[in-house]
Design a protein around this motif. Sequence first.
Motif, PDB file in Angstrom:
ATOM      1  N   ARG A 170      41.783  42.386  41.337  1.00  4.81           N
ATOM      2  CA  ARG A 170      42.761  41.563  42.052  1.00  4.81           C
ATOM      3  C   ARG A 170      42.383  41.342  43.515  1.00  4.81           C
ATOM      4  N   HIS A 171      41.758  42.334  44.152  1.00  5.36           N
ATOM      5  CA  HIS A 171      41.363  42.162  45.554  1.00  5.36           C
ATOM      6  C   HIS A 171      40.242  41.136  45.679  1.00  5.36           C
ATOM      7  N   LEU A 172      39.285  41.197  44.768  1.00  4.36           N
ATOM      8  CA  LEU A 172      38.178  40.248  44.782  1.00  4.36           C
ATOM      9  C   LEU A 172      38.683  38.824  44.544  1.00  4.36           C
ATOM     10  N   LEU A 173      39.638  38.677  43.650  1.00  7.23           N
ATOM     11  CA  LEU A 173      40.193  37.362  43.322  1.00  7.23           C
ATOM     12  C   LEU A 173      40.972  36.745  44.472  1.00  7.23           C
ATOM     13  N   THR A 174      41.375  37.555  45.432  1.00  3.44           N
ATOM     14  CA  THR A 174      42.140  37.032  46.567  1.00  3.44           C
ATOM     15  C   THR A 174      41.364  37.100  47.881  1.00  3.44           C
ATOM     16  N   ASP A 175      40.063  37.300  47.799  1.00  2.00           N
ATOM     17  CA  ASP A 175      39.217  37.377  48.988  1.00  2.00           C
ATOM     18  C   ASP A 175      38.679  35.973  49.286  1.00  2.00           C
ATOM     19  N   PRO A 176      39.145  35.324  50.358  1.00  2.00           N
ATOM     20  CA  PRO A 176      38.730  33.933  50.599  1.00  2.00           C
ATOM     21  C   PRO A 176      37.244  33.768  50.855  1.00  2.00           C
ATOM     22  N   GLU A 177      36.580  34.790  51.394  1.00  2.00           N
ATOM     23  CA  GLU A 177      35.137  34.668  51.636  1.00  2.00           C
ATOM     24  C   GLU A 177      34.352  34.635  50.332  1.00  2.00           C
ATOM     25  N   VAL A 178      34.926  35.214  49.280  1.00  2.00           N
ATOM     26  CA  VAL A 178      34.315  35.137  47.953  1.00  2.00           C
ATOM     27  C   VAL A 178      34.715  33.839  47.269  1.00  2.00           C
ATOM     28  N   THR A 179      36.006  33.533  47.256  1.00  2.00           N
ATOM     29  CA  THR A 179      36.502  32.394  46.469  1.00  2.00           C
ATOM     30  C   THR A 179      36.170  31.040  47.070  1.00  2.00           C
ATOM     31  N   GLU A 180      35.749  30.985  48.344  1.00  2.00           N
ATOM     32  CA  GLU A 180      35.353  29.692  48.890  1.00  2.00           C
ATOM     33  C   GLU A 180      33.972  29.277  48.386  1.00  2.00           C
ATOM     34  N   ARG A 181      33.244  30.227  47.812  1.00  2.00           N
ATOM     35  CA  ARG A 181      31.908  29.919  47.290  1.00  2.00           C
ATOM     36  C   ARG A 181      31.779  30.172  45.793  1.00  2.00           C
ATOM     37  N   PHE A 182      32.656  31.011  45.239  1.00  2.00           N
ATOM     38  CA  PHE A 182      32.560  31.378  43.832  1.00  2.00           C
ATOM     39  C   PHE A 182      33.852  31.063  43.093  1.00  2.00           C
ATOM     40  N   HIS A 183      33.700  30.555  41.878  1.00  2.00           N
ATOM     41  CA  HIS A 183      34.829  30.407  40.964  1.00  2.00           C
ATOM     42  C   HIS A 183      34.889  31.695  40.147  1.00  2.00           C
ATOM     43  N   VAL A 184      35.815  32.568  40.518  1.00  2.27           N
ATOM     44  CA  VAL A 184      35.866  33.916  39.971  1.00  2.27           C
ATOM     45  C   VAL A 184      36.726  33.954  38.714  1.00  2.27           C
ATOM     46  N   PHE A 185      36.196  34.567  37.664  1.00  3.34           N
ATOM     47  CA  PHE A 185      36.923  34.786  36.415  1.00  3.34           C
ATOM     48  C   PHE A 185      36.915  36.284  36.117  1.00  3.34           C
ATOM     49  N   ALA A 186      38.056  36.816  35.729  1.00  4.77           N
ATOM     50  CA  ALA A 186      38.151  38.212  35.301  1.00  4.77           C
ATOM     51  C   ALA A 186      38.996  38.251  34.042  1.00  4.77           C
ATOM     52  N   PHE A 187      38.436  38.767  32.944  1.00  5.86           N
ATOM     53  CA  PHE A 187      39.144  38.731  31.671  1.00  5.86           C
ATOM     54  C   PHE A 187      39.342  40.136  31.118  1.00  5.86           C
ATOM     55  N   ASP A 188      40.355  40.251  30.267  1.00  2.27           N
ATOM     56  CA  ASP A 188      40.614  41.491  29.553  1.00  2.27           C
ATOM     57  C   ASP A 188      39.862  41.455  28.224  1.00  2.27           C
ATOM     58  N   LEU A 189      39.040  42.465  27.975  1.00  5.48           N
ATOM     59  CA  LEU A 189      38.404  42.558  26.664  1.00  5.48           C
ATOM     60  C   LEU A 189      39.450  42.631  25.553  1.00  5.48           C
ATOM     61  N   PRO A 190      39.118  42.218  24.337  1.00  5.30           N
ATOM     62  CA  PRO A 190      40.042  42.468  23.219  1.00  5.30           C
ATOM     63  C   PRO A 190      40.414  43.944  23.164  1.00  5.30           C
ATOM     64  N   TRP A 191      41.665  44.221  22.789  1.00  4.92           N
ATOM     65  CA  TRP A 191      42.253  45.565  22.760  1.00  4.92           C
ATOM     66  C   TRP A 191      42.669  46.056  24.156  1.00  4.92           C
ATOM     67  N   HIS A 192      42.366  45.313  25.198  1.00  3.85           N
ATOM     68  CA  HIS A 192      42.621  45.771  26.559  1.00  3.85           C
ATOM     69  C   HIS A 192      43.644  44.872  27.257  1.00  3.85           C
ATOM     70  N   GLY A 193      44.457  45.492  28.109  1.00  9.37           N
ATOM     71  CA  GLY A 193      45.354  44.734  28.961  1.00  9.37           C
ATOM     72  C   GLY A 193      46.196  43.746  28.191  1.00  9.37           C
ATOM     73  N   ARG A 194      46.070  42.480  28.538  1.00  5.85           N
ATOM     74  CA  ARG A 194      46.894  41.421  27.943  1.00  5.85           C
ATOM     75  C   ARG A 194      46.169  40.644  26.854  1.00  5.85           C
ATOM     76  N   SER A 195      44.955  41.070  26.479  1.00  4.12           N
ATOM     77  CA  SER A 195      44.247  40.456  25.354  1.00  4.12           C
ATOM     78  C   SER A 195      44.598  41.191  24.065  1.00  4.12           C
ATOM     79  N   ASN A 196      44.833  40.427  23.024  1.00  2.00           N
ATOM     80  CA  ASN A 196      45.216  41.022  21.741  1.00  2.00           C
ATOM     81  C   ASN A 196      44.000  41.548  20.980  1.00  2.00           C
ATOM     82  N   PRO A 197      44.195  42.583  20.164  1.00  2.00           N
ATOM     83  CA  PRO A 197      43.166  42.906  19.171  1.00  2.00           C
ATOM     84  C   PRO A 197      43.175  41.816  18.092  1.00  2.00           C
ATOM     85  N   PRO A 198      42.078  41.653  17.362  1.00  4.39           N
ATOM     86  CA  PRO A 198      42.079  40.683  16.263  1.00  4.39           C
ATOM     87  C   PRO A 198      42.995  41.148  15.139  1.00  4.39           C
TER      88      PRO A 198
END
Length: 283
Positions: free
Chosen positions: A48-76
């Motif tokens: 979350r800190h990286l995603l809100t760092d303007p020095e990073v996001t002004e040059r990079f399109h940042v994606f962070a995902f939850d693996l299946p079984w983790h966080g808000r991603s469902n298991p199959p």
Amino acid sequence: MTEFEPIAGKYFSFDLNGERYRIYVEQAGRGIPLLCLHTAGADSRQFRHLLTDPEVTERFHVFAFDLPWHGRSNPPEGWWLRRYRLTTESYVAIVHGVWRALGLARPVLLGCSMGGAIVLRLAAEYPDELTGVIGLEASAHSPGRYSEFLHHPAINGGELCASYTYGLNSPYSPEPSRRENWWIYSQSGPGVYQGDIHFYSNDWDGRDDLARIDTARCKVALLTGEYDYSCTPAMTEAVAHAVPGAHFQVMKRIGHFPMMENYPGFRPYLLDALRHVTQAVVR
């Protein structure tokens, strides 16, 4: 007026090896795609800190995902009929499938711990599909971490995994940040952390992959905290020695979860690593 953080979260689905995966991803910024891989048993909230760092996001399109079984991603579907076990093969297929499903052109991969390990295999396998990889706390081989007590009917798995990983933080990292990481770990599904450690400690051996990494085609940066006793600086330094052209730094006063436990301390190392892996990229 309420001030919202510049993070957008969405769900998408893709098919892999006959199974349907529903994945949660957060994104922010614009520019070079930067795909972030969380640690074992956790989820993308670690970034979350990286995603809100303007020095990073002004040059990079940042994606962070939850693996299946983790966080808000469902298991199959049918997950209740089997024991969760992450393997090198399945991990590579999922990460590769995600960046293709998202349509990311030559992304930079940034992974920590088990994520830092798997980016080494991905750099060896897909150098022409990537711009570069950044391995945080990255080792080529980490035996001895697996334990049956990580998923045991007599033990509160959430508290065990959270407290076990809490000890991997540096004593110099701010207490609120260390506790936030504890909280994320406490919410892991039953057996998920153990299933990830099965990959990291039992299945993973990337030592033969290192000689296949060509840093002229895919840049490599390696960062490890000096207080990490799970993936020690010496373990990552061994990776760096085996990969000519790799950028390697030991992060002072930082432990195993740099992007979560002490983002201000981690940030200068991150910016150096991002410059290294994109230095030859023309956009």
